[in-house]
Design an enzyme around this catalytic site. Structure first.
Site, PDB file in Angstrom:
ATOM      1  N   SER A 128       0.836  -1.200   0.000  1.00  0.00           N
ATOM      2  CA  SER A 128       0.000   0.000   0.000  1.00  0.00           C
ATOM      3  C   SER A 128       0.870   1.248   0.000  1.00  0.00           C
ATOM      4  CB  SER A 128      -0.863  -0.013   1.269  1.00  0.00           C
ATOM      5  OG  SER A 128      -1.395   1.260   1.532  1.00  0.00           O
ATOM      6  N   TYR A 153      -2.068  -1.438  10.872  1.00  0.00           N
ATOM      7  CA  TYR A 153      -2.304  -1.863   9.495  1.00  0.00           C
ATOM      8  C   TYR A 153      -1.098  -1.511   8.619  1.00  0.00           C
ATOM      9  CZ  TYR A 153      -3.599  -1.342   4.642  1.00  0.00           C
ATOM     10  OH  TYR A 153      -3.573  -1.389   3.273  1.00  0.00           O
ATOM     11  N   LYS A 157       2.068  -3.834   6.518  1.00  0.00           N
ATOM     12  CA  LYS A 157       2.501  -3.743   5.111  1.00  0.00           C
ATOM     13  C   LYS A 157       4.011  -3.540   5.040  1.00  0.00           C
ATOM     14  CE  LYS A 157      -1.440  -4.538   3.374  1.00  0.00           C
ATOM     15  NZ  LYS A 157      -1.663  -5.888   2.835  1.00  0.00           N
TER      16      LYS A 157
HETATM   17  N1  UFG Z   1     -12.964  10.951   3.539  1.00  0.00           N
HETATM   18  C1  UFG Z   1     -13.959  11.827   3.890  1.00  0.00           C
HETATM   19  N2  UFG Z   1     -15.119  11.323   4.409  1.00  0.00           N
HETATM   20  C2  UFG Z   1     -15.324  10.003   4.582  1.00  0.00           C
HETATM   21  C3  UFG Z   1     -14.291   9.099   4.213  1.00  0.00           C
HETATM   22  C4  UFG Z   1     -13.123   9.624   3.708  1.00  0.00           C
HETATM   23  O1  UFG Z   1     -13.819  13.042   3.759  1.00  0.00           O
HETATM   24  O2  UFG Z   1     -16.388   9.618   5.064  1.00  0.00           O
HETATM   25  C5  UFG Z   1     -11.722  11.489   2.998  1.00  0.00           C
HETATM   26  C6  UFG Z   1     -10.516  11.176   3.865  1.00  0.00           C
HETATM   27  O3  UFG Z   1     -10.371  12.109   4.892  1.00  0.00           O
HETATM   28  C7  UFG Z   1      -9.395  11.224   2.838  1.00  0.00           C
HETATM   29  C8  UFG Z   1     -10.074  10.721   1.554  1.00  0.00           C
HETATM   30  O4  UFG Z   1     -11.462  10.876   1.770  1.00  0.00           O
HETATM   31  O5  UFG Z   1      -8.994  12.521   2.643  1.00  0.00           O
HETATM   32  C9  UFG Z   1      -9.770   9.265   1.265  1.00  0.00           C
HETATM   33  O6  UFG Z   1     -10.070   8.513   2.439  1.00  0.00           O
HETATM   34  P1  UFG Z   1     -10.169   6.922   2.414  1.00  0.00           P
HETATM   35  O7  UFG Z   1     -10.491   6.499   3.805  1.00  0.00           O
HETATM   36  O8  UFG Z   1     -11.058   6.480   1.324  1.00  0.00           O
HETATM   37  O9  UFG Z   1      -8.711   6.468   2.000  1.00  0.00           O
HETATM   38  P2  UFG Z   1      -7.306   6.727   2.712  1.00  0.00           P
HETATM   39  O10 UFG Z   1      -6.429   7.341   1.676  1.00  0.00           O
HETATM   40  O11 UFG Z   1      -7.418   7.430   3.987  1.00  0.00           O
HETATM   41  O12 UFG Z   1      -6.878   5.250   3.057  1.00  0.00           O
HETATM   42  C10 UFG Z   1      -6.480   4.409   2.010  1.00  0.00           C
HETATM   43  C11 UFG Z   1      -6.740   2.966   2.367  1.00  0.00           C
HETATM   44  C12 UFG Z   1      -5.844   2.522   3.485  1.00  0.00           C
HETATM   45  C13 UFG Z   1      -4.421   2.889   3.214  1.00  0.00           C
HETATM   46  C14 UFG Z   1      -4.290   4.331   2.874  1.00  0.00           C
HETATM   47  C15 UFG Z   1      -2.898   4.653   2.453  1.00  0.00           C
HETATM   48  O13 UFG Z   1      -8.081   2.777   2.764  1.00  0.00           O
HETATM   49  O14 UFG Z   1      -5.925   1.118   3.549  1.00  0.00           O
HETATM   50  O15 UFG Z   1      -5.134   4.643   1.773  1.00  0.00           O
HETATM   51  O16 UFG Z   1      -2.707   6.017   2.328  1.00  0.00           O
HETATM   52  F1  UFG Z   1      -3.650   2.664   4.309  1.00  0.00           F
END
Ligand code: UFG
Length: 339
Positions: A128, A153, A157
């Site tokens: 990841s 998590y 990785k």
């Molecule tokens: N977000 C919102 N509202 C929500 C959900 C997410 O605003 O309800 C925003 C988050 O703050 C972030 C973006 O959308 O800015 C993406 O969030 P995600 O949770 O979809 O994804 P992340 O990038 O935080 O996490 C993903 C994977 C993880 C991994 C990570 C690595 O889900 O497994 O990328 O950077 F670790």
């Protein structure tokens, strides 16, 4: 010629199931190992509907060494393994660190042990972009330094990659591709398979689609005061089918390697999108209005990161074909089709 068998752990999961389809499309014979703790068994029927072929499925926890050995015994001609099976929720991992290490690290260790004893030398590992943490520059290459993990998590990785590097060093001819995923979204065009989050989704796009469907009342945008163009975080959202295809390319690249190797590849589009851009694009392509509000920042969020995918393009001969628009269309089509 007999089809090459590829063992796919977690093959009923989100990325796993799309990869099984692409393996069939490319002429391989995928064999699925999945204990369905985070996936649904009816996905297997959907795979058959899409491909016209029925994969062999073993309902097994892949950290169960004896059960894994039995699968390898039954299929003495397994050519390679794609190892998806793992827990993946950052928040949950903060509460359950032991569970995360035990499942994610232990299953990899067991797999490596079994692969060694059956002389299976090709492995694709699901890593990841979380390994880069909050990078100094938002665009990351594979040589961008790996940072200390901020969640169990993420740690699993990093540890997984380290374990694989050490194991390749110690091996005679193990060949490994470490695939560092950015943010997978979208679903198969048929809308027969897609993401199936359990409970309240953590990730942005399933939260959006569930809100549009009325399962969730309102989406909260986690922070709009970041130093980005519109104040919301930036990610590299990649269509899951493009991501799946990269695994097929990785397998064929491993096949061409004469010597042992352990190489990391960024799998992203090379383009970042803000949260608000994703929301606006979702509304536009699907012609609907989404109920959302701006909320506070989410703890631990990386501000901005996207991939430099040029290594995957040059070495794996892979690139994305779908746009974010396509992905958001397909995610919505899938959400409406979930039974
Ligand atoms: N977000 C919102 N509202 C929500 C959900 C997410 O605003 O309800 C925003 C988050 O703050 C972030 C973006 O959308 O800015 C993406 O969030 P995600 O949770 O979809 O994804 P992340 O990038 O935080 O996490 C993903 C994977 C993880 C991994 C990570 C690595 O889900 O497994 O990328 O950077 F670790």
């Amino acid at each position: 010629m007999a089809k090459r068998k590829i063992l796919v752990t977690g093959g009923a999961g989100y990325i796993g199931s799309h990869t099984v389809v692409e393996l069939f499309n490319a002429g391989y014979e995928p064999i699925i190992v999945d204990d369905f703790r985070n996936s649904q068994s009816w996905i297997i029927d959907r795979l058959a509907q899409i491909t016209g072929e029925s994969p062999k499925v073993y309902q097994i926890d892949c950290s169960d060494e004896n059960s894994m050995k039995a699968v390898f015994n039954e299929h003495s001609d397994i050519f390679g393994v794609i190892h998806f099976a793992a827990y993946k929720a950052v928040g949950e991992s903060m509460n359950e660190p032991v569970m995360y290490y035990q499942n994610n690290v232990n299953s990899l260790a067991v797999l490596l042990k079994v692969m060694k004893s059956f002389k299976v030398n090709h492995l694709v590992f699901s890593s990841s972009c979380t390994v880069y943490g909050e990078p100094k520059h938002p665009i990351v290459t594979e040589s961008t330094p790996i940072q200390n993990a901020t969640s169990p998590y993420g740690a699993t990785k990093i540890v997984g990659e380290q374990l694989l590097n050490f194991t390749v060093n110690a091996s005679a001819n193990l060949k490994v591709a470490l695939l560092r995923y950015f943010n997978p979204i979208g679903a198969h065009e048929s809308a027969l398979i897609g993401e199936l989050p359990q409970g309240v989704p953590n990730n942005l796009v399933p939260y959006i689609t569930q809100t549009a469907k009325g399962i969730r009342e309102m989406l909260t945008v986690h922070g709009s005061d970041y130093e980005t163009s519109d104040g919301t975080c930036i990610r590299d959202y990649i269509h899951v089918v493009d991501l799946a295809k990269a695994h097929v390319n990785a397998i064929s690249w491993l096949l061409q390697q004469e010597n042992k190797v352990c190489e990391a590849f960024n799998l992203g589009t090379g383009k970042g999108s803000t949260v608000l851009e994703i929301i606006n694009t979702f509304e536009e392509v699907n012609d609907l209005k989404l109920n959302y509000k701006i909320g506070p920042r989410r703890e631990g969020d990386v501000v901005q990161i996207w991939a430099d995918p040029s290594k995957a393009k040059e070495v794996l001969n892979w690139q994305c074909n779908y746009s974010v628009k396509d992905a958001l269309l397909h995610s919505w089509k899938w959400e409406q089709n979930i039974k």
